[in-house]
Write a protein that holds these residues in place. Structure first.
Motif, PDB file in Angstrom:
ATOM      1  N   ALA A   1       0.834  -1.205   0.000  1.00 32.67           N
ATOM      2  CA  ALA A   1       0.000   0.000   0.000  1.00 32.67           C
ATOM      3  C   ALA A   1       0.868   1.254   0.000  1.00 32.67           C
ATOM      4  O   ALA A   1       0.572   2.237  -0.692  1.00 32.67           O
ATOM      5  CB  ALA A   1      -0.928   0.002   1.203  1.00 32.67           C
ATOM      6  N   LEU A   2       1.977   1.221   0.750  1.00 31.58           N
ATOM      7  CA  LEU A   2       2.829   2.405   0.838  1.00 31.58           C
ATOM      8  C   LEU A   2       3.719   2.550  -0.400  1.00 31.58           C
ATOM      9  O   LEU A   2       3.987   3.664  -0.853  1.00 31.58           O
ATOM     10  CB  LEU A   2       3.693   2.328   2.099  1.00 31.58           C
TER      11      LEU A   2
ATOM     12  N   SER B   1      -3.321   0.213   6.634  1.00 27.31           N
ATOM     13  CA  SER B   1      -2.744   0.679   5.372  1.00 27.31           C
ATOM     14  C   SER B   1      -3.331   2.029   4.985  1.00 27.31           C
ATOM     15  O   SER B   1      -2.602   2.943   4.561  1.00 27.31           O
ATOM     16  CB  SER B   1      -3.029  -0.341   4.259  1.00 27.31           C
ATOM     17  N   LEU B   2      -4.635   2.178   5.144  1.00 28.82           N
ATOM     18  CA  LEU B   2      -5.274   3.425   4.731  1.00 28.82           C
ATOM     19  C   LEU B   2      -4.971   4.559   5.693  1.00 28.82           C
ATOM     20  O   LEU B   2      -4.828   5.713   5.275  1.00 28.82           O
ATOM     21  CB  LEU B   2      -6.777   3.201   4.602  1.00 28.82           C
ATOM     22  N   LEU B   3      -4.887   4.239   6.985  1.00 28.72           N
ATOM     23  CA  LEU B   3      -4.532   5.287   7.941  1.00 28.72           C
ATOM     24  C   LEU B   3      -3.112   5.783   7.672  1.00 28.72           C
ATOM     25  O   LEU B   3      -2.804   6.965   7.839  1.00 28.72           O
ATOM     26  CB  LEU B   3      -4.667   4.770   9.367  1.00 28.72           C
ATOM     27  N   LEU B   4      -2.247   4.881   7.248  1.00 27.41           N
ATOM     28  CA  LEU B   4      -0.878   5.271   6.937  1.00 27.41           C
ATOM     29  C   LEU B   4      -0.799   6.022   5.617  1.00 27.41           C
ATOM     30  O   LEU B   4       0.065   6.880   5.421  1.00 27.41           O
ATOM     31  CB  LEU B   4       0.021   4.030   6.878  1.00 27.41           C
TER      32      LEU B   4
ATOM     33  N   HIS C   1       2.859  10.591   6.866  1.00 31.57           N
ATOM     34  CA  HIS C   1       3.982  11.423   7.312  1.00 31.57           C
ATOM     35  C   HIS C   1       4.645  10.869   8.554  1.00 31.57           C
ATOM     36  O   HIS C   1       5.470  11.550   9.170  1.00 31.57           O
ATOM     37  CB  HIS C   1       3.549  12.866   7.584  1.00 31.57           C
ATOM     38  N   LEU C   2       4.284   9.675   8.937  1.00 34.15           N
ATOM     39  CA  LEU C   2       5.035   8.997   9.984  1.00 34.15           C
ATOM     40  C   LEU C   2       6.349   8.532   9.358  1.00 34.15           C
ATOM     41  O   LEU C   2       6.379   8.080   8.220  1.00 34.15           O
ATOM     42  CB  LEU C   2       4.220   7.787  10.459  1.00 34.15           C
ATOM     43  N   ASP C   3       7.433   8.648  10.088  1.00 33.64           N
ATOM     44  CA  ASP C   3       8.702   8.171   9.530  1.00 33.64           C
ATOM     45  C   ASP C   3       8.735   6.643   9.596  1.00 33.64           C
ATOM     46  O   ASP C   3       7.836   6.006  10.144  1.00 33.64           O
ATOM     47  CB  ASP C   3       9.888   8.775  10.283  1.00 33.64           C
TER      48      ASP C   3
ATOM     49  N   ARG D   1       6.182   4.132  11.473  1.00 31.96           N
ATOM     50  CA  ARG D   1       5.352   3.199  10.714  1.00 31.96           C
ATOM     51  C   ARG D   1       5.550   1.787  11.232  1.00 31.96           C
ATOM     52  O   ARG D   1       4.585   1.067  11.488  1.00 31.96           O
ATOM     53  CB  ARG D   1       5.719   3.267   9.231  1.00 31.96           C
ATOM     54  N   ASP D   2       6.801   1.399  11.388  1.00 31.02           N
ATOM     55  CA  ASP D   2       7.080   0.047  11.842  1.00 31.02           C
ATOM     56  C   ASP D   2       6.450  -0.205  13.205  1.00 31.02           C
ATOM     57  O   ASP D   2       5.969  -1.296  13.493  1.00 31.02           O
ATOM     58  CB  ASP D   2       8.599  -0.167  11.911  1.00 31.02           C
ATOM     59  N   GLN D   3       6.424   0.831  14.026  1.00 31.55           N
ATOM     60  CA  GLN D   3       5.864   0.661  15.364  1.00 31.55           C
ATOM     61  C   GLN D   3       4.362   0.380  15.311  1.00 31.55           C
ATOM     62  O   GLN D   3       3.881  -0.556  15.953  1.00 31.55           O
ATOM     63  CB  GLN D   3       6.139   1.916  16.185  1.00 31.55           C
TER      64      GLN D   3
END
Lengths: 217, 217
Positions: free
Chosen positions: A108-109, A176-179, A186-188, A192-194
């Motif tokens: 997704a990203l 996926s959509l929230l990211l 804009h999370l680094d 994201r991994d967290q």
DNA sequence: GGCGTAAAGTTAACGCCGTGCACATAGGAG
DNA sequence: CTCCTATGTGCACGGCGTTAACTTTACGCC
């Protein structure tokens, strides 16, 4: 790529339309799939498109199908090769489950255009029954197989198996959509991994199936 | 409803543009929010819109903000009134958590246009830091408060609290989309209720925080 | 009262979009 | 050779976002 009823696309001609990259790979979601752009891509006039697709919705449905297939191929290719030698079957299955979840989010990203394409709302021309539509969704099929495996090896309580696909899929899809578009964009990479790890852990713990819904601690 | 830098919208004039239903309430997602439609809605020529919004993306961002607020108001109104008399605080908090989840999904199904509007991708004009953007998202704020409450009453393990919003939110959000556009559309009311219940149960069990990630059963 | 200025609205135009209609071509079946 | 089907073209219409130039409205200031 079937154009539904009207234009009666022949199989040979359809390949000419579908065999080339539909718009740019990563950028360009459903809004980039236009009648005129498709015509330009194959070098004909816009009206010629109507010989192969009933209308824009039909073209969009075809692109959606292809996007879903490409997503399935990409995420499945990202799955880890099964480790050689004897391993804990439960750990292996959970590993595959989490890896698939990570692959889902990563696709997704990496390919937001294709991802949005694969899940874009489309006016719904198909009239298939419920189950066949679910089975046609590659993420659902893979998830179902892993869950079956977890029941077989005795980890997932059998009474939790029916309908157990919904929760894990929803969690990974929603994340996926929230990211992608939501408050988590804009999370680094670390952030994201967290959230991915946190969400996958929640899913695994949830599947583990402890009750304790009252204040017994 | 601020139009960002250029057109310098006065507060008084903006109300005239934002105080009326932006397109139809349930039908009409982001694709229905057009410069010309907005102009028609207030009875002016399309170009007049550019006195209040920089461009369509700006208009879309304003509509998105309003949709998010309306969603928050609607779902919060659906929360059950706290039962009178002394009750198990854990049960009450879990009740509120699940009720909020159900309200989230129900709003998505009842008002698909507003829901899609509230989460539509927008070219991102804001430059707020991470935390304030999260706090501005009403679902996140409510979820955070319930999770805090679950820690206070001793049910949610404190070590699971940091970042615990991601999973539950992702699950409910993803489920809403799978029910709206995904393979779960066309599920009847009973089927919908089943996947919602299944997903919410997964979330609650996951928050409960049992480990058992290996084959110990 | 007269006047300047800024906000708000207007008309005209450009290029993109989906779509329908009429017409042209090409290639195989009879 | 003829006809039919698949495919493609040209033209047109209305809707869209957007720009540029112009007009109208409201209000503070001398």
């Amino acid at each position: 790529m079937s154009s539904r009823p009207g234009p009666t696309t022949t199989a040979t001609s359809a390949t000419r339309w579908c065999a080339r990259p539909r718009s740019s790979p990563s950028r360009g979601g459903p809004e980039a799939v236009t009648i005129r752009a498709a015509a330009r891509a194959v070098g004909v006039t816009p009206t010629a498109t109507y010989r192969h697709f009933e209308n824009q919705a039909d073209l969009l449905a075809a692109a959606k199908d292809e996007a879903m297939q490409r997503m399935a191929a990409t995420t499945l290719a990202l799955l880890p090769a099964p480790a050689a030698g004897p391993v804990d079957p439960v750990a292996a299955a959970l590993e595959r489950l989490q890896a698939a979840g990570r692959g889902y989010v990563q696709f997704a990203l990496d390919q937001p255009g294709l991802f949005r394409m694969a899940f874009c709302p489309v006016p719904d021309t198909d009239d298939q029954p419920l189950q066949s539509r679910l089975a046609a969704s590659p993420p659902y099929a893979f998830l179902a197989s892993v869950l079956d495996e977890l029941v077989e090896v005795g980890w997932l309580p059998a009474e939790l198996r029916p309908g157990a696909e919904a929760g894990p899929w929803a969690a990974v899809h929603g994340l996926s959509l929230l990211l992608l578009d939501g408050p988590y964009r804009h999370l680094d990479a670390a952030g994201r991994d967290q959230v991915v790890t946190s969400t996958l852990d929640l899913v695994v713990r949830g599947l583990a199936g402890t009750e304790r819904t009252r204040g017994d601690r």
